[in-house]
Design a protein around this motif. Sequence first.
Motif, PDB file in Angstrom:
ATOM      1  N   GLU B  52       0.828  -1.198   0.000  1.00  0.00           N
ATOM      2  CA  GLU B  52       0.000   0.000   0.000  1.00  0.00           C
ATOM      3  C   GLU B  52       0.869   1.257   0.000  1.00  0.00           C
ATOM      4  O   GLU B  52       0.602   2.212  -0.728  1.00  0.00           O
ATOM      5  CB  GLU B  52      -0.922  -0.006   1.228  1.00  0.00           C
ATOM      6  N   VAL B  53       1.894   1.262   0.807  1.00  0.00           N
ATOM      7  CA  VAL B  53       2.816   2.400   0.833  1.00  0.00           C
ATOM      8  C   VAL B  53       3.451   2.588  -0.540  1.00  0.00           C
ATOM      9  O   VAL B  53       3.497   3.702  -1.081  1.00  0.00           O
ATOM     10  CB  VAL B  53       3.912   2.209   1.904  1.00  0.00           C
ATOM     11  N   ALA B  54       3.928   1.493  -1.102  1.00  0.00           N
ATOM     12  CA  ALA B  54       4.603   1.566  -2.397  1.00  0.00           C
ATOM     13  C   ALA B  54       3.655   2.094  -3.477  1.00  0.00           C
ATOM     14  O   ALA B  54       4.031   2.932  -4.299  1.00  0.00           O
ATOM     15  CB  ALA B  54       5.124   0.184  -2.784  1.00  0.00           C
ATOM     16  N   MET B  55       2.417   1.626  -3.436  1.00  0.00           N
ATOM     17  CA  MET B  55       1.434   2.049  -4.432  1.00  0.00           C
ATOM     18  C   MET B  55       1.218   3.558  -4.382  1.00  0.00           C
ATOM     19  O   MET B  55       1.176   4.234  -5.402  1.00  0.00           O
ATOM     20  CB  MET B  55       0.116   1.320  -4.195  1.00  0.00           C
ATOM     21  N   ARG B  56       1.081   4.083  -3.161  1.00  0.00           N
ATOM     22  CA  ARG B  56       0.804   5.517  -3.037  1.00  0.00           C
ATOM     23  C   ARG B  56       1.949   6.373  -3.542  1.00  0.00           C
ATOM     24  O   ARG B  56       1.746   7.511  -3.965  1.00  0.00           O
ATOM     25  CB  ARG B  56       0.533   5.870  -1.580  1.00  0.00           C
ATOM     26  N   VAL B  57       3.166   5.841  -3.447  1.00  0.00           N
ATOM     27  CA  VAL B  57       4.313   6.619  -3.876  1.00  0.00           C
ATOM     28  C   VAL B  57       4.676   6.284  -5.323  1.00  0.00           C
ATOM     29  O   VAL B  57       5.588   6.886  -5.892  1.00  0.00           O
ATOM     30  CB  VAL B  57       5.496   6.392  -2.905  1.00  0.00           C
ATOM     31  N   GLY B  58       3.920   5.354  -5.896  1.00  0.00           N
ATOM     32  CA  GLY B  58       4.082   5.068  -7.315  1.00  0.00           C
ATOM     33  C   GLY B  58       5.226   4.152  -7.668  1.00  0.00           C
ATOM     34  O   GLY B  58       5.890   4.346  -8.682  1.00  0.00           O
ATOM     35  N   MET B  59       5.475   3.168  -6.823  1.00  0.00           N
ATOM     36  CA  MET B  59       6.456   2.170  -7.242  1.00  0.00           C
ATOM     37  C   MET B  59       6.075   0.800  -6.707  1.00  0.00           C
ATOM     38  O   MET B  59       5.068   0.639  -6.022  1.00  0.00           O
ATOM     39  CB  MET B  59       7.858   2.558  -6.809  1.00  0.00           C
ATOM     40  N   SER B  60       6.874  -0.182  -7.043  1.00  0.00           N
ATOM     41  CA  SER B  60       6.601  -1.546  -6.587  1.00  0.00           C
ATOM     42  C   SER B  60       7.110  -1.722  -5.158  1.00  0.00           C
ATOM     43  O   SER B  60       7.908  -0.925  -4.660  1.00  0.00           O
ATOM     44  CB  SER B  60       7.291  -2.547  -7.495  1.00  0.00           C
ATOM     45  N   ASP B  61       6.622  -2.775  -4.527  1.00  0.00           N
ATOM     46  CA  ASP B  61       7.068  -3.027  -3.161  1.00  0.00           C
ATOM     47  C   ASP B  61       8.548  -3.377  -3.122  1.00  0.00           C
ATOM     48  O   ASP B  61       9.248  -3.036  -2.169  1.00  0.00           O
ATOM     49  CB  ASP B  61       6.218  -4.125  -2.525  1.00  0.00           C
ATOM     50  N   ALA B  62       9.014  -4.041  -4.152  1.00  0.00           N
ATOM     51  CA  ALA B  62      10.441  -4.356  -4.199  1.00  0.00           C
ATOM     52  C   ALA B  62      11.274  -3.088  -4.297  1.00  0.00           C
ATOM     53  O   ALA B  62      12.333  -2.980  -3.678  1.00  0.00           O
ATOM     54  CB  ALA B  62      10.734  -5.277  -5.374  1.00  0.00           C
ATOM     55  N   GLY B  63      10.778  -2.139  -5.084  1.00  0.00           N
ATOM     56  CA  GLY B  63      11.476  -0.868  -5.195  1.00  0.00           C
ATOM     57  C   GLY B  63      11.565  -0.154  -3.873  1.00  0.00           C
ATOM     58  O   GLY B  63      12.592   0.428  -3.521  1.00  0.00           O
ATOM     59  N   LEU B  64      10.496  -0.221  -3.120  1.00  0.00           N
ATOM     60  CA  LEU B  64      10.489   0.423  -1.801  1.00  0.00           C
ATOM     61  C   LEU B  64      11.534  -0.214  -0.890  1.00  0.00           C
ATOM     62  O   LEU B  64      12.256   0.488  -0.168  1.00  0.00           O
ATOM     63  CB  LEU B  64       9.099   0.303  -1.186  1.00  0.00           C
ATOM     64  N   LEU B  65      11.608  -1.516  -0.956  1.00  0.00           N
ATOM     65  CA  LEU B  65      12.538  -2.217  -0.060  1.00  0.00           C
ATOM     66  C   LEU B  65      14.004  -1.972  -0.424  1.00  0.00           C
ATOM     67  O   LEU B  65      14.899  -2.365   0.315  1.00  0.00           O
ATOM     68  CB  LEU B  65      12.232  -3.724  -0.068  1.00  0.00           C
ATOM     69  N   HIS B  66      14.207  -1.364  -1.555  1.00  0.00           N
ATOM     70  CA  HIS B  66      15.574  -0.948  -1.872  1.00  0.00           C
ATOM     71  C   HIS B  66      15.990   0.205  -0.947  1.00  0.00           C
ATOM     72  O   HIS B  66      17.157   0.329  -0.582  1.00  0.00           O
ATOM     73  CB  HIS B  66      15.663  -0.519  -3.335  1.00  0.00           C
ATOM     74  N   HIS B  67      15.032   1.026  -0.563  1.00  0.00           N
ATOM     75  CA  HIS B  67      15.343   2.191   0.272  1.00  0.00           C
ATOM     76  C   HIS B  67      15.273   1.875   1.759  1.00  0.00           C
ATOM     77  O   HIS B  67      16.055   2.406   2.546  1.00  0.00           O
ATOM     78  CB  HIS B  67      14.376   3.331  -0.055  1.00  0.00           C
TER      79      HIS B  67
END
Lengths: 212, 212
Positions: B52-67
């Motif tokens: 859900e967090v990733a969606m709101r910021v416009g990326m995939s969950d995997a992309g989020l976990l990079h940060h």
Amino acid sequence: MARADEAQPASAALKSRPRGSYAKSAVTRSAILDAALEVFAEGGFRSGSLREVAMRVGMSDAGLLHHFSSKSKLLAAVLDRRDELGQQFVPLEPDDGAEVLRGLIALARFNASEPGVVELYSTLSAEATSPDHPAHEYFVGRYQMVRARVGAAFVDLEDRGLLRPHVSPAFATRATIAMMDGLQVQWLLDRSSVDMQADLRTFLDGLTTVEL
Amino acid sequence: MARADEAQPASAALKSRPRGSYAKSAVTRSAILDAALEVFAEGGFRSGSLREVAMRVGMSDAGLLHHFSSKSKLLAAVLDRRDELGQQFVPLEPDDGAEVLRGLIALARFNASEPGVVELYSTLSAEATSPDHPAHEYFVGRYQMVRARVGAAFVDLEDRGLLRPHVSPAFATRATIAMMDGLQVQWLLDRSSVDMQADLRTFLDGLTTVEL
DNA sequence: GTCTATACATCGATAGAC
DNA sequence: GTCTATCGATGTATAGAC
């Protein structure tokens, strides 16, 4: 502690019903509600799982869903049952407002003996802030009811000149409820250093001149 | 609002780093933190999802976990950032206790302008009551810190004879914190009928004789 | 009344291409 | 820095045997 949820008086039913199948169900339901209260108290509604509840009561999750057709229904049943117990402390038609305040203090003492219940309500009332939470309506209604009852008590005390100077009934109502809720959170985080009953009494002493 | 989490001074790095890739990262991290605050505020930590967090910021969950390498790390980052903002209201080394109380009132007014933050803390502090919650230590430590600061303020006021009769610093501390927490819950459930700042000031007026 | 078996969604997290 | 693909775990709920 078993409830007559099957809409038959427990005493009469025990004789007439065939082979006590309903009685067994009632006992099981009660055991499920106990376990569910624990689970929902520990992790809130959303993170508490039906599997965990079923495990603690010694059956499968499918077996549990035979008694409560959904997770939300189970939560509603838990809340209903606790309300029956908790509401007896605050009189519905008090002779004077002081009785209500004494009831709140008694409720605080009772709550201190049941950490699980306090955890349940603290966690759920925060969680249920979201409008889509299955217990949202329940908590909105509950706050309205509490505010009405406590509010009437303070209005009564004001009429009889028992409020301290500069204390309005409306403020006293909001503040008293806030004090009870806030003390619960602190008590949950550090039980040994917070006496909810004593602090609530001290607080109410600062609002009114009645003997509590 | 970008933070220099990559362990390089932001100003110096802007010149020397190649093609601003780190700057992009900082902006992205900040956007993620904004979205994460919203999501965790709405459903708590456990039921809020990385997706859900990733969606709101416009990326995939995997992309989020990079940060942020894990969900818990993300939560910690959210809490850290809000603390930086919130702590500026209550002076660390006040000249007198009244300054701290005025800071609390200012904090209440600020909070009223950021419902998401209030929701985050109310939900999380209840959820984090469980010892195994990833933010449990954070909230225990936070309450200790708050209690120490507010407690010192009331001791100072007592020394200078500015507390009303029968008000002890220890009680005043617990009660003030409880009042702030409790008002937040009521405010979240019904924003139009609760003025956190006004009620807190009225409450503190009942404890002390200082001008707030 | 309770079980097994199963369906189906969603979760956090990892691996590896681009 | 972001993606797709995928894994294993866990969630609610249903169908049907016993």
